[in-house]
Structure formats: C-alpha cells, structure tokens
Design an enzyme around this catalytic site. Structure first.
Site, mmCIF file in Angstrom:
data_model
loop_
_atom_site.group_PDB
_atom_site.id
_atom_site.type_symbol
_atom_site.label_atom_id
_atom_site.label_comp_id
_atom_site.label_asym_id
_atom_site.label_seq_id
_atom_site.Cartn_x
_atom_site.Cartn_y
_atom_site.Cartn_z
ATOM 1 N N GLY A 165 -2.495 12.980 -5.721
ATOM 2 C CA GLY A 165 -1.823 13.514 -6.784
ATOM 3 C C GLY A 165 -0.278 12.716 -6.495
ATOM 4 N N LYS B 240 4.087 17.363 -3.120
ATOM 5 C CA LYS B 240 2.788 16.915 -3.599
ATOM 6 C C LYS B 240 2.092 17.737 -4.629
ATOM 7 C CE LYS B 240 -0.604 14.094 -2.173
ATOM 8 N NZ LYS B 240 -0.964 12.742 -1.084
ATOM 9 N N ASP C 198 -8.320 9.206 6.233
ATOM 10 C CA ASP C 198 -7.736 8.235 5.367
ATOM 11 C C ASP C 198 -6.576 7.665 5.795
ATOM 12 O OD1 ASP C 198 -7.435 6.898 2.754
ATOM 13 O OD2 ASP C 198 -6.225 8.529 2.028
#
Ligand SMILES: *[C@@H]1O[C@H](CO)[C@@H](O)[C@H](O)[C@H]1NC(C)=O
Ligand SMILES: *[C@@H]1O[C@H](CO)[C@@H](O)[C@H](O)[C@H]1NC(C)=O
Ligand SMILES: *[C@@H]1O[C@H](CO)[C@@H](O)[C@H](O)[C@H]1NC(C)=O
Ligand SMILES: *[C@@H]1O[C@H](CO)[C@@H](O)[C@H](O)[C@H]1NC(C)=O
Ligand SMILES: *[C@@H]1O[C@H](CO)[C@@H](O)[C@H](O)[C@H]1NC(C)=O
Ligand SMILES: *[C@@H]1O[C@H](CO)[C@@H](O)[C@H](O)[C@H]1NC(C)=O
Ligand SMILES: *[C@@H]1O[C@H](CO)[C@@H](O)[C@H](O)[C@H]1NC(C)=O
Length: 814
Positions: A517, A533, A627
């Site tokens: 996002g 966010k 990630d």
C-alpha cells in the site's frame, strides 16, 4: 463343486470392477462413463468428465489428482462444452479413435481424429506424465495421438512447446476465456514464429507480443539470466531438422516428492508458476511474468485505466461504465468499458457541428503502439483535428506533438505522480459527450465549493471560527471516548480514519509506493511525525486484524520501526508508524547522490542483523519477516537502520505470497525455499539479508543482470562476488563511490557473511544471531563455498544448470 465355482466367479468380478476403478487404460470395447475416471499409475493425474463452477457445461479433461482443490490441466473439448450427460461415454470407436459419444444415438461428440490404419486395434492410456496417449495395440510405442500435442493452458513437465517441422503441428498454450470457462481465451504463450529462439507472450487477437524471454543461449533465456539457477528443473531447447521446441523436466532429487508444480498461461495474461505443497490449502504462486499486470496487452479492455500494484488493477475511465460486469468479475475484461453517453458526433451524425468535449486524464502512460501523429501547431488545433473525425476518441499534445487515438482506447496506464516527482506522466484528453463532461465537472466543482465555503467561514470572524472549533472538538472528544475501549495495549492507538485523514492532510504527502500500500507522511498532536501506511487489497477481518496488529505492536526493538497505531474501519486498514527522516536504504545505496561511508554501511549491516535476530529469536512469538530488501530498511536521522513491514505475512494471510511474488523488485531477495516448497523458516530472511548485505557493499542492485567478466559471458553479480572473495580480491567489490576507502578486514568479514547467507541449503546458512556475533568480531568466520545455485548460474560446470521453464522467471533470482 458348483458353489465353489460361483464364489470364485464372484471374486473375479469384484476384482475386475475394483481394478477398473483405478485403471489408466481404455481398451477397445471398454467405456468410461461420467462417474468414472482414469488415474495415471503414479496417482498424480486423473482423466474424466467434469464441470467447472456452476455452469451447465461439461468437459472431458485431465486434472491434478493429488490436489484437493479441483484444478484442470488439459481440456479436450474446450470450445465445445457438452450440455447433457445422459448416455455420455468415452470409448474407442470402430476406426480406432478415442471418442466421446452419445451411447443412445451413437453420435460422436469429440474425437481424437488420428490417422489410423484400417483394422489396427488401439488403446488409450493416461501416462504418469499426465499425457493421454492413443497407441497401436500391436506396438505400444507407436503413438497415434497424444494430448501433449494439443495442449490447453498448462505446460506439463516432459511436454513440448514448439512445432513439428515435418507435420507442421504447432503446440502452444492459450489461456482460458475466464476463470470458469476453459474456452480459447485472449492470451498465448508460444515460440517466436519469426524463428528467433525465444518464447513470447502475446494477445491472440492482435498478435502483439507483450513479453519475451529473450534469446536462448544454450543454458537460459537472455532476459532471465539471474533466475536461471534452479536445480529442480532441467530445461532443454531442441532445434533440429524435424522439430523445434522447449521442454523441461523436474529433477526428482531436488524436489519434495509431495510437491506439485503447475505452469500455466493464466486468464490474467501472465505466465504463472504455482506450487501445491502437501498441507497447503491453495496453489501458491511463486512467479508471474510479466510481473506488472499492466504490461499485459489490453488486460483491462477498452476505455480503462490499469494501475499496477493495486487491487483491482482495472478501472473504467471517467464517463465510462463496465460493459459486462459478469464477465469482468470472472476476469474476462475484453469488453472493457462503454460510454455512459453516446458521442454527439455519432448520435447526431454530424462531425462539423459536434458538441463533444474533452476531459483531461492526468498522469498516465500512453500506449506506445503508433498513435496517429498529426501536424498541429497548438493543443487547440490538435483538439480540433480530433473533433473533426468521429472515430477519434482521444488526443495528447506534448512537446509539440499531437497524437491521436481512434476507436477503442487500449493500454492506458496510471502512473503515480505527486507534486514533487513527475514520473513522466502525460495528460490524455479523452473525448466525451458534452453531457458527461458537464456532470464530471459538476462533481469536481462540488469539492471546490466546499473549500470556498470553508474559507468563507473563517473570514467571517475569529469568534465564529473558535466556536466552530470548540463544537468540533467536543464532538471529537465524545467519539474519542467511545473509541477508547478499542485502544490496544502496549501503547498502540486505534485511530479513527478521519483523524488519520486530517493528520496526513488527506494523504497529500506520499512517501512511497510501499509494499502493500502507499505510505504518507503526517503529524499528530503531541507526537513527532508519523508515517501512515494505507493497505490496499482485501485483508483479514477486523478481529483478526486487531489481533495481529497488537502482536506486531508488542514487538519492539531499536532496529525495528515502531508501530504506534492502526485504523480498522469498514474495509479500511491503515498502520501508523514512527516517521524515519532518512527514508529507506535503497535511496542511499542506489540513488545518484548517495553518500554512505564504509563505517555507516557496516553499522547498517550490523543493525539490520540485530533487528532480524530479535525478530527470530528474542521476541515472544518468532516473527519471520519474509520480505527483507533495502526498501524495507529505513534510516532515522542518525542513520540508525530500522526494519519496516515485519509481521505483514500474518496480516495479509494467504494473499501474502501472491503479493510478495508479483511485486517488482522483491523476488531478487527470495530464498530458494520459496520455490522448492519446503516449509519457510527464519533462514529465508537470512538469505535475503545476504543479498542486501552484498548490495550494501557494492552499492548496486544484485538484480542488475550482469558484470562483464572479461570473457564473452556476463556474470551475475553475487556469483562474481563469491569468486572474488575466494580469489582474495574483495577490494574490487566495494562501491566505487567510496573511492577505495573501506576497512578491508570488515569488508572481508561482510563478504564472507553475505556468501554464507546465500548458501542453497538453509542449514548451511548462519542464524541472524551468529551473523551479529561475526560482524561484531566476536566469532571467527571461515571461507564459504560458492553457493551452488549461484555457481550453476555462472554456468561453470553442470549441464543440470537449470533455468526455468517456459520463460517464466523463477521467483528467486539467485
Ligand atoms: C438430458 O436429456 C434427457 C433426455 O433427453 C433429459 O431428460 C434431461 O432432462 C436432460 N438433462 C439436462 C441437464 O438437460
Ligand atoms: C444423447 O441422445 C439422447 C437422445 O437424443 C439425448 O436425450 C441426450 O441428451 C444425448 N446426450 C448427449 C450427451 O448428447
Ligand atoms: C480388414 O478386416 C476385414 C475383415 O476382417 C478384411 O476383409 C479386410 O481385408 C481387412 N482390411 C485390411 C486393410 O487389412
Ligand atoms: C513400433 O513403433 C515404433 C515407433 O513407430 C517403431 O519405431 C518400431 O519399429 C515399431 N516396432 C514394431 C515391432 O513394429
Ligand atoms: C477476437 O476478435 C474477434 C473479432 O473482433 C472477437 O469476436 C473475439 O471475441 C476476440 N477474441 C478474444 C479472445 O478477445
Ligand atoms: C443533436 O442536435 C440537436 C440540434 O443541434 C440538439 O438539439 C440535440 O440535443 C443533439 N442531440 C444530442 C444527443 O446531443
Ligand atoms: C477518421 O480517421 C480514420 C483513422 O485515421 C480514417 O481512416 C478516416 O478516413 C477518417 N475519417 C474522416 C472522415 O476523415
């Protein structure tokens, strides 16, 4: 004697019926009904009749027999569904072909149409490879027809993608029409028909390739160098005077035997690779090409705008409405969007006195394929030329170039423009009926009017303003109290959406595109700056979301970005973090005016390792980040690194791996385990950390494909680095921008750590705790071996050096 005989016969019957239930063969005289199926001898594939979704259509096809979620891989009659299953059966006909017939009328519904010598007897068999073959009974190696020659959308291991130069047979994969209809769809994966040794993805109707693998060089396709190392798959590209094709096989010793892989050209126009691991509830997508959904030709259909990294990708342009919501839902968007109001030049059939108007669509990427360019001196001339031809649907005018599009407008792409960065967005002037332009303008005016009235009030007098503010505050307080109970412990605040909207000035100051996002800067009273966010896409329900947020909030460490709050209203999901004034690490490493000296780099590497070690070992429940990449490492005012986005895997649930693997730039950091299907452990973060550490050292992206190695081959940077390390020449690896000013002992340690972290086998990689100790100089580190996957990439020894299949990039760019 007699009773014994009877029992014996009965047993025999039982036996034959039991074995017929699991057979893989149809012999002459035998038939397969609607309720039966063939199963390959290894149990992996099944053949039979099936329905998809709630349609009335029946198909004959092959599916993955070990996968609980019905997934078809081949369909015999994709374009001719069967409507009624009464008397339906699959059998061998008199001429030896395999046929679907109506038993009562004896009419053939589908047939293999093989050229069979008269009087020869044939048999059909579903092989363990998933290939359905029709063979001559007198010589079972003589294949008369096979399903691998008539593929649907799936590339089976062992099948051929290409053509037979003798018979002219072409094998290519064509996507389904929509999610529940296997009919011939819009997209195709095939060998380049021009003769170049490469695979193309193209739109069938236009023959326009929108993605290619680059040329095969004997080991891998040129555009996929860094992804070529996969031991689990061995590809073969064959070009002789009989045939030309690509095939691949799975290498059993590198595969979890329970894992099922699936390569398919999807309704989305992307070539996708999925794996089904034992115990998973769904296919996990590990790769998609092209990565950006909007790269697929006409993916949203005419008069739409495609936006990458956003769900949904496709939206109608202003003044247009989805043509067929039903098809759209099923991801068949060929119909795109239609005008709300017919153009005046059409309805009034006059091109000279048209009242059509233009509506500006800012910040878009225009289709590159040859718009008509007209000679026009000014934007208004350009507009006039467009108006004079009824088929003109839009124009753009920039750099004195007047471009014009006729009829359907395809491939318009939304860019992300902010006030500060203009990412080459252009303005498209879309032709609409005067009526639609008017109503769009009215909508815009509504917003403007609100602002004008607001300012008007403030000029009425200070008193009125103060009064208003007091009322507003009181209201706020009251609703704030209601919300108090939802405040989560550990100091995490539950924000209201309105508050965040205000704090961020209606999401005006965008800090970045973020992973899941967009992130915006904001201010809340009595606190420093915040980063908000805004998650896009569908996420977990409210209860689950709150639970996950509070567990993320409980994880606190100096090297982790602090979560200060969240918002969960309706479908809105926002996370509020402390603001990091020095943005993210990639800006400093790869930006043009980057200036991180060696000491700062080493400290950043150490800090990130500490943060990860904490996530893995020290906090209440172990968190795997999944990630790790420079974009997710933020720097505070004093360049202290802080890891962002941890806990997202839990927040996003099952969607996570999908988002992760389709995202641009992420896959370069993914560990091989994501592909081979073994359970994910903290060592996936260690691998990604190794990749990041190399980038910290070199100041360049590992994924930038190549380093000239002096010879005629280029080498993937991590491979180059591993070799230089062994040669004792780490000095050449360090970022040129440092002009050689680096602590060589630290440099060597960092290179060794990176190389150990990149080992294929997770057991060979250190833990993050060990990395911290090594970087601090508390523990010695030995010379690492060159990671095999990397070595395979460099093409040093093995011919098993794998690449990936059919041009779909492997998710890891090792
Ligand atoms: C199929 O055909 C039979 C016989 O004509 C008929 O009774 C039955 O209703 C049909 N089924 C469907 C699903 O149309
Ligand atoms: C087979 O033929 C019968 C009689 O015409 C018909 O009712 C039935 O629907 C047919 N079945 C198929 C599968 O076409
Ligand atoms: C096929 O079989 C029939 C009867 O069995 C026989 O008359 C005929 O000659 C055969 N044809 C060929 C081409 O062998
Ligand atoms: C069986 O078929 C294969 C392939 O067509 C052929 O090469 C082989 O000679 C045949 N064998 C016999 C015994 O006819
Ligand atoms: C291709 O174009 C034809 C004619 O324009 C159309 O009927 C057909 O539906 C299109 N096919 C696809 C898959 O879009
Ligand atoms: C067509 O033209 C006439 C006369 O110019 C106008 O009154 C009418 O509104 C126009 N129709 C449309 C659909 O714009
Ligand atoms: C309008 O533009 C199209 C496409 O350029 C062209 O084929 C057509 O002849 C034009 N029509 C008129 C009336 O100029």
């Amino acid at each position: 004697m007699t009773p014994v005989l009877v029992v014996f016969t009965m047993l025999l019957c039982l036996h034959t019926s039991a074995s017929s239930a699991v057979t893989d063969t149809i012999l002459p005289g035998q038939a397969l009904g609607v309720d039966n199926k063939l199963i390959s001898s290894n149990g992996r594939y099944a053949l039979g009749f099936f329905q998809i979704g709630h349609t009335a259509n029946w198909y004959l096809g092959i599916w993955f027999n070990t996968v609980p979620k019905f997934t078809s891989a081949w369909v015999a009659n994709r374009d001719k569904p069967i409507r009624n299953t009464t008397s339906l059966e699959l059998t061998i006909s008199h001429d030896g072909n395999l046929v679907v017939v109506n038993r009562s009328t004896k009419s053939a519904i589908w047939t293999t149409q093989a050229n069979i010598k008269r009087n020869s007897t044939t048999a059909a068999m579903l092989l363990s490879s998933g290939n359905l073959v029709l063979t001559d009974s007198s010589n079972s190696t003589k294949v008369l027809w096979q399903s691998f020659d008539h593929p649907t959308d799936t590339f089976f291991p062992g099948a051929k993608l290409g053509w037979d130069k003798v018979t002219g047979l072409k094998r290519r994969f064509v996507s389904w029409k929509n999610l529940v209809n296997p009919a011939t769809g819009a997209y195709c994966e095939q060998l380049d028909p021009s003769g170049v040794d490469q695979l193309l993805l193209l739109a069938l109707n236009s023959s326009i390739p929108y993605w290619s693998t680059g040329v095969w060089n004997g080991k891998y396709f040129a555009a996929l160098p860094e992804m070529s190392a996969r031991h689990s798959i061995s590809p073969k590209f064959v070009d002789n005077d009989k045939e030309k094709y690509l095939t691949y096989n799975l290498v059993a010793e590198y595969m979890d035997p329970n894992m099922v892989t699936r390569h398919v050209i999807d309704v989305s126009g992307q070539a996708k690779t999925f794996i089904w691991m034992k115990g998973s509830e769904d296919w996990v997508m590990i790769n998609a090409q092209p990565r950006a959904q909007c790269d697929v030709h006409a993916i949203c259909g005419p008069f739409t705008i495609c936006t990458d990294n956003k769900v949904p990708h496709c939206n109608c342009m202003e003044g247009f409405t989805i043509t067929s919501p039903k098809d759209w839902e099923l991801e068949n968007r060929a119909g795109g969007c239609s005008r709300n109001t017919q153009l005046d030049c059409i309805s009034n059939k006059s091109t000279t006195h048209t009242t059509d108007k233009f509506y500006s669509v800012p910040c878009v990427k225009l289709p590159q394929n040859a718009p008509k360019v007209e000679a026009a001196a000014s934007a208004s001339d350009c507009a006039q030329i467009c108006l004079s031809n009824c088929s003109c649907s839009a124009y753009s005018f920039s750099d004195n170039r007047c471009s014009m599009w006729h009829n359907e407008l395809l491939n318009i792409r939304q860019l992300q423009c902010s006030d500060t960065t203009n990412s080459n967005g252009e303005i498209l002037y879309l032709r609409l009926s005067a009526k639609d332009v008017q109503s769009l303008k009215n909508n815009r005016r509504g917003i403007v009017a609100g602002i004008v009235i607001g300012t008007g009030i403030s000029t009425l007098g200070l008193f009125a303003l103060v009064l208003l503010l007091m009322i507003w505050r009181n209201k706020n307080k009251r609703s704030g109290q209601i919300r108090n109970e939802s405040e989560v412990c550990d100091g995490i605040t539950a924000f209201r959406y309105n508050d965040l909207q205000r704090a961020t000035n209606s999401f005006a100051d965008k800090l970045g595109g973020g992973s899941f996002g967009s992130v915006f800067k904001g201010f809340i009273k009595g606190s420093n700056a915040i980063a908000v966010k805004r998650l896009d896409g569908a996420y977990q329900g409210e209860k689950q979301f709150r639970a996950e947020v509070s567990s993320i909030g409980a994880v606190q460490h100096i090297n982790l970005v602090k979560l200060v709050g969240f918002c969960c209203e309706g479908s809105k999901r926002l996370l509020v973090y402390e603001y990091m004034s020095n943005r993210s690490l990639d800006v400093h490493l790869f930006g043009s005016n980057s200036m991180l000296n060696w000491t700062a780099r080493y400290e950043i590497g150490l800090g990130v390792a500490r943060g990860l070690a904490y996530l893995h070992d020290s906090c209440r429940d172990r968190v795997i980040h999944c990630d790790i990449k420079p974009e997710n490492i933020l720097l505070d005012a004093s360049l202290l690194p802080k890891i962002a986005d941890f806990g997202m895997a839990k927040l996003l649930g099952r969607d996570y791996s999908r988002v992760l693997t389709t995202m641009r730039g992420t896959t370069g950091y993914l560990a091989p385990e994501w592909l081979t299907g073994v359970p994910i452990t903290p060592k996936v973060d260690v691998f990604s950390y190794g990749m990041v550490l190399l980038e910290i050292i070199s100041g360049r992206r590992n994924s930038c494909p190549t380093v000239p190695s002096g010879g005629n081959t280029d080498v993937y940077f991590p491979v180059h680095a591993a070799h230089k390390l062994l040669e004792g020449d780490v000095g050449s690896l360090v970022d040129h921008k440092l002009h050689g000013i680096a602590n060589l002992d630290e440099l060597e340690i960092a290179c060794k750590v990176a190389c150990w972290c990149l080992q294929d086998n997770e057991l060979d990689r250190p833990t993050m705790g060990q990395v911290v100790q090594i970087l601090q100089g508390l523990v010695e580190i030995t010379m690492p071996p060159i990671p095999r996957l990397l070595q395979a990439m460099a093409g040093s020894s093995h011919s098993t050096c794998s690449f990936f299949v059919s041009g779909k990039r492997a998710a890891l760019h090792v």
